[in-house]
Design an enzyme around this catalytic site. Sequence first.
Site, short mmCIF file in Angstrom:
data_model
loop_
_atom_site.label_atom_id
_atom_site.label_comp_id
_atom_site.label_asym_id
_atom_site.label_seq_id
_atom_site.Cartn_x
_atom_site.Cartn_y
_atom_site.Cartn_z
N GLU A 119 -1.75 1.54 -12.03
CA GLU A 119 -1.51 2.83 -12.70
C GLU A 119 -0.04 3.01 -13.03
OE1 GLU A 119 -2.77 7.51 -11.98
OE2 GLU A 119 -2.47 6.20 -10.25
N SER A 161 1.23 13.14 -4.43
CA SER A 161 2.26 14.19 -4.40
C SER A 161 3.60 13.61 -3.99
CB SER A 161 1.84 15.30 -3.43
OG SER A 161 1.90 14.82 -2.10
N ASN A 162 4.67 14.35 -4.31
CA ASN A 162 6.01 13.89 -3.91
C ASN A 162 6.10 13.67 -2.40
OD1 ASN A 162 6.82 14.06 -6.55
ND2 ASN A 162 8.57 15.40 -6.16
N GLU A 163 5.45 14.54 -1.63
CA GLU A 163 5.53 14.41 -0.18
C GLU A 163 4.91 13.09 0.28
OE1 GLU A 163 5.95 18.53 -1.42
OE2 GLU A 163 4.43 17.02 -1.83
N GLN A 209 -11.52 8.65 -12.48
CA GLN A 209 -11.13 8.13 -11.18
C GLN A 209 -11.57 9.09 -10.07
OE1 GLN A 209 -6.85 8.05 -10.63
NE2 GLN A 209 -6.97 6.26 -9.32
N GLY A 210 -12.46 8.63 -9.19
CA GLY A 210 -12.98 9.47 -8.12
C GLY A 210 -12.28 9.19 -6.80
N TYR A 211 -11.06 9.69 -6.67
CA TYR A 211 -10.27 9.50 -5.45
C TYR A 211 -10.17 10.82 -4.67
CZ TYR A 211 -8.41 4.77 -6.44
OH TYR A 211 -8.26 3.42 -6.65
N SER A 212 -9.44 11.79 -5.22
CA SER A 212 -9.11 13.01 -4.47
C SER A 212 -10.34 13.83 -4.12
CB SER A 212 -8.14 13.88 -5.29
OG SER A 212 -6.90 13.23 -5.44
N SER A 255 -9.64 13.76 -13.57
CA SER A 255 -9.20 13.89 -14.96
C SER A 255 -10.24 13.35 -15.92
CB SER A 255 -7.87 13.14 -15.16
OG SER A 255 -6.86 13.68 -14.35
#
Length: 388
Positions: free
Chosen positions: A244, A367-369, A126-129, A161
């Site tokens: 997901e 992230s949680n934020e 997966q190429g997101y971040s 990943s």
Amino acid sequence: MSSVEAFRTEIRGWLAANLTGSFADLRGRGGPGREHEAFDERLGWERHMAAAGWTCVGWPEEYGGRGASIEQQIAFHEEYALADAPARVNHIGEQLLGPTLVAFGTPAQRARFLPPIAAVQELWCQGYSEPDAGSDLANVRTRAERDGGDWVVTGQKIWTSMAHEAQWCFVVARTGPGSTRHHGLSYLLVPLDGPGVEIRPITQLTGDHEFNEVFFDGARTRAEHVVGEPGDGWRVAMATLGFERGVSTLGQQVGFRRELEALVALARRNGAAKDPLIRDRLARAWTGLETIRWNALRMLDGVAAGAPGPEASIGKIFWATWHRELGELAMSVLGAGGMTAAGAPYGLDRWQRLFLFSRADTIYAGSNEIQRNIIAERVLGLPKEPRP
């Protein structure tokens, strides 16, 4: 017997009959933080599953699945986890990209890409971040430009990943010149074995690596390998994130329960359970796990409607925080001995590995934020956070 119970009995029997011989040694192998374990053997196991028709069970039958209902899919993932079967190597292709192509892909894209996923012949990442756009996906800077019959991709992805084992990557790239935020993005299917692609491993706290940096320097993919319309990548990417957080989370929780039970047993053996504070934390861990399960079942109403809604962010915060705290509790149960490596030069036992890798749980996959912002803005309707 209901159709769900019959399905559950069928997969339970198949797993019992097939997790034998050379496959028996794969029980409990792999998973987050341990993807390096017996990877080739787990790939062979999953291809064995595919040959028997046990991959992609929730996909429609016309695309190589079993057309299993939500309830049957839950039964599959729970029984798979209860059998302590090895962690799946094809999760990203099967659970993320596959449903995305069913929902948004063209007939030609489905015909090209779905069969190799179902057969576990092509693996995906997966190429997101990106370095400056982690959980803030709308800030991506990787760009793609049309050049005749190709898209030419330039930029960098990070925390990708299993990119080092994948043949393909679905990439969110900026294709609209001068566009900002979620406008002008496209969802591209990019091969990783061509020129202009470099994959560099990122070594984790555990000493292993399953995350990677991926550099695109004029990498090419065919023009028809854009999912949805050019510029509509944000909508497609958000749908992928919804898939997901679908039914596979129920199987994940079986694994969490197994970890908690093992930790309780350890606390009883080494005397840590005599400490009332440890007992209280173990009890809180149990109640937290029950909360995670019930929230996941509530979320599946959205799955039945097509994809989980923003409420899925609640589940992500719950399980990620719970699992990180379980790692911290494990170190308390171990006591001072938990600070000593099991072997040279950096041998970690299961609890040390859990403690170290679970630090990532509250960061990856949003992230949680960021999840709290999603809940506040999209679920509760609160004013949006000021942005530059």
